[in-house]
Design an enzyme around this catalytic site. Structure first.
Site, PDB file in Angstrom:
ATOM      1  N   GLU A 113      35.392  40.647  37.967  1.00 36.40           N
ATOM      2  CA  GLU A 113      34.897  41.590  36.955  1.00 36.40           C
ATOM      3  C   GLU A 113      35.000  43.045  37.392  1.00 36.40           C
ATOM      4  O   GLU A 113      34.907  43.939  36.553  1.00 36.40           O
ATOM      5  CB  GLU A 113      33.468  41.251  36.522  1.00 36.40           C
ATOM      6  CG  GLU A 113      32.448  41.210  37.629  1.00 36.40           C
ATOM      7  CD  GLU A 113      32.104  39.784  38.002  1.00 36.40           C
ATOM      8  OE1 GLU A 113      33.054  38.982  38.173  1.00 36.40           O
ATOM      9  OE2 GLU A 113      30.909  39.472  38.129  1.00 36.40           O
ATOM     10  N   ASN A 114      35.198  43.287  38.682  1.00 32.68           N
ATOM     11  CA  ASN A 114      35.366  44.665  39.117  1.00 32.68           C
ATOM     12  C   ASN A 114      36.803  45.160  38.968  1.00 32.68           C
ATOM     13  O   ASN A 114      37.203  46.118  39.629  1.00 32.68           O
ATOM     14  CB  ASN A 114      34.868  44.842  40.558  1.00 32.68           C
ATOM     15  CG  ASN A 114      35.492  43.877  41.534  1.00 32.68           C
ATOM     16  OD1 ASN A 114      35.724  42.712  41.199  1.00 32.68           O
ATOM     17  ND2 ASN A 114      35.780  44.315  42.731  1.00 32.68           N
TER      18      ASN A 114
END
Lengths: 225, 222, 222, 225
Positions: free
Chosen positions: D50-51
């Site tokens: 998700e980063n």
């Protein structure tokens, strides 16, 4: 004495003088594009095009056009050093998010409260189309309008209330016409400059709303022919 | 093994048919997937609903589909680009429906669909006829209208390079609506100039990650 | 002439003071503007309100500010990264307020502020304690909550390269919150590894266009 | 006969077998990350972090870590050929927009209607923190849960109703525990596989909700030790 009406190029020149060094500016389709030709050479001004360009440069030489590098009017352009490309959604995030210092838009009508009508005459016999005008009208920090003072048949375009469908409500900051430079302040037209050969009554006669005149209202002229 | 490249238009267009709803990238002709549009024309499908900034431009692509009477409706910001008599004619005859959306709102609605946003508030169009019938709301003294997301069954996108995972790069201002449309359709089909080997696109330079792409067809730029 | 490069931290931090609201990029330490945070620490400002995914990480940067008691509140998704006893301690003592926002909602709220969106609807957090007090609404049978945009006076961002117009590139997953935060503050200050000549960043590879950037300070990567 | 409880690695292996070729998957912080170690070699699976990473690769060799290339748990990782980087907002647009084929999340509790609780025990003595769990829970096309069947003190984690604060409402599709593979269908737990040495009553005794058993309910086992 006749009023020394400005040509369209001269209006473009006059607008260009008001765009400060370092500004990011969007020039609407049509006449506003001409402003780019008169930006003072000692200022670095970044031109934004809503189809995903910052740092737009001039028209390329004939034969060097790239169909993938066009402006909002779909004419071939170039990119300056420092320019960048991005997608349409990001481009309108810049516009809507208040990141443009100013935009220059054409107008059918401007009202004294800053209402702008520039996308439709309400003529139901023609297909509608708005483009990015409504986004620019609400998004740019300053909305400058470039327009003839009157229509071809002599009707005023600066009015108490717009009669055409609006582009944006209370959005215009300043209007540049072939006769005057007029601010919008507190719901009134305030004339800052007027061409030689015209007096207050003469300008008011060509305008569909009452006018205030700024202290030291100057002469509108252009350093180009 | 992931390989999104398809080798003919039948594979690229599988599932399209009469009545299909489709996003078409491009701003004027820049970034328009002309060969995909012409392949659709060849297949004779009708009653198409198109979401695109313009209602075609010039002679090729979407303009041909509209001229041939295959398009029922266009959702767009500006239908009458240069040489768009075909739009005026079809619209005046009642053969073409036009839904006008401000350009930034159009693009944001497409992105919202791709990003799982159920709706958003924008100042754009407040006080204009395009706000009629829309919910209006005031936040901190400023009026906004509520805009819904805009999805389609298909997105047809033009890009520059792709790899077999569907990662894309674009060329200059031809990028325009491609990245957002690629996110917002059930099936995203991309016409690219060239398919390159996996890893040949610098991971920092991928503009549309392959997760948004279903099919890639290589059509050498002309 | 446009030159956004500044040559010392006093110029980079002009206008910051007690009570400043600031976005701080980074996911953990990746992409965190550590030197800018330490320059803020050196200047002794207090009561800072920070918007950042984590409440610092490790020993440097935002972690130091929180340890020193300079931060009144952190709006974040996940305050307790590794070695974050300083967060637990300050929070338990009542010296640090935490406002928890789901990570995607945090990022989208920041983007919304930068993009002029007045609010948006998301399914994220529906039915959870983080939806309490939020307006809820059903579209097509699916429940959403309304989320407002999130702005700040300052955004402090870490990037890789910049030019004098403020165009930025990032490095790998250090990109994270930088591009959205840069859009959403009154003043965006960027710590970069290197300032390069105008035109040296390929226009296709600019990730944050200079329009979003106010000040750039070069701090050689260590 | 004692139940042949799976190790955590074995549960990870079992989940990995269910991830189809070509899938894009997000593996939550903690135990779910282990699933990556057991993805079948003949499948090409794209891991999302998700980063801002798609195509995440394994842990780099010692000495080759890059502090700017980390996973959601902030551990150093690598990037595969075909991988890409993007910003956080775009990453969560992928998640929230339904573009991930599945995610694997840990759980404190799962309810028979698919409610998931995995971010807070409601303990007000600890600072709260949710990360990206709520976005993944609503966004991924399939939400798979990896969890021990019971807590360390033997309480069931699969319940009629979650007692902890929710992460998402009705979001879980399938639960993989050290004892069973359980689908959620029409508000009921449906057991698809169960470890050897356990019968229906035995599993029900360890579960806080009634269980249905699928036709042909199989034996849960793993091909690794």
């Amino acid at each position: 004495m006749t009023a020394a009406k400005l040509t369209r190029a001269q209006v473009a020149w006059r607008i260009a003088q008001d765009i400060p060094d370092g500004a990011v500016v969007n020039l609407g389709i049509g006449a506003p594009v001409m402003v780019a030709d008169y930006l003072p050479a000692d200022r670095e001004i970044v031109i934004h095009s809503e189809n995903g360009i910052l740092g737009m440069g001039p028209t390329p030489p004939a034969g060097e056009e790239d169909p993938d590098l066009i402006n909002a009017g779909k004419q071939p352009v170039t990119l300056l050093a420092g320019g960048s490309y991005f997608n349409h959604t990001d481009s309108f995030a810049m516009i809507r998010g208040g990141h443009l210092d100013c935009c220059v838009l054409g107008a059918f009508q401007v009202a004294q409260n800053g209402d702008l009508a520039n996308w439709s005459t309400g003529d139901n016999a023609r297909p509608p189309g708005v483009g990015g005008a409504m986004d620019l009208a609400v998004g740019a920090k300053r909305v400058l309008v470039m327009t003839d003072h009157c229509t071809r048949d002599g009707s005023p375009k600066l009015l108490e209330v717009c009669t055409y469908p609006l582009t944006g409500r209370g959005v215009v900051d300043r209007v540049y016409t072939d006769l005057a430079v007029i601010d919008i302040a507190d719901g009134r037209f305030v004339v800052r400059e007027m061409v030689a050969g015209l007096d207050a009554d003469g300008l008011e006669a060509l305008t569909g709303a009452p006018l205030d005149f700024a202290d030291g209202c100057g002469v509108l002229s252009a350093a180009i022919g | 093994m992931i390989d999104k490249q398809v080798h003919d238009f039948d594979a690229a267009l599988a599932g399209v048919g009469d009545g299909a709803t489709m996003m078409v990238s491009g701003f004027g002709a820049a970034g328009a997937p002309q060969d995909l549009m012409e392949a659709i024309l060849d297949r004779g499908w009708r009653d198409l609903v198109v979401i695109s900034n313009n209602a075609g431009e010039g002679e090729r692509g979407l303009a041909q589909l509209i001229r041939a009477g295959r398009v029922r409706k266009v959702v767009c910001s500006f239908p009458t680009s240069s040489n768009a008599e075909y739009v005026r004619d079809a619209w005046a005859r009642g053969a073409l429906e036009l839904e006008i959306v401000p350009q930034g709102t159009l693009s944001e609605r497409i992105r919202a669909a791709g990003a799982g946003i159920g709706g958003f508030y924008t100042r754009t169009s407040v006080g204009t006829p395009l706000a009629e019938g829309k919910e209006q709301r005031c936040f901190d003294g400023v009026d906004y209208v509520l805009e819904p997301p805009l999805r389609a069954g298909f997105a047809f996108v033009r890009a520059r390079l792709a790899d077999r995972w569907g990662n894309l790069t674009y060329n200059k201002s031809a990028r325009n609506f491609g990245p957002s449309m690629a996110m917002a359709a059930d099936v995203t089909v991309v016409q690219v100039d060239r398919v390159v080997g996996l890893g040949e696109i610098d991971p920092e330079q991928v503009v549309t990650p392959g997760i948004f792409v279903d099919r890639v067809i290589e059509v050498a730029a002309t």
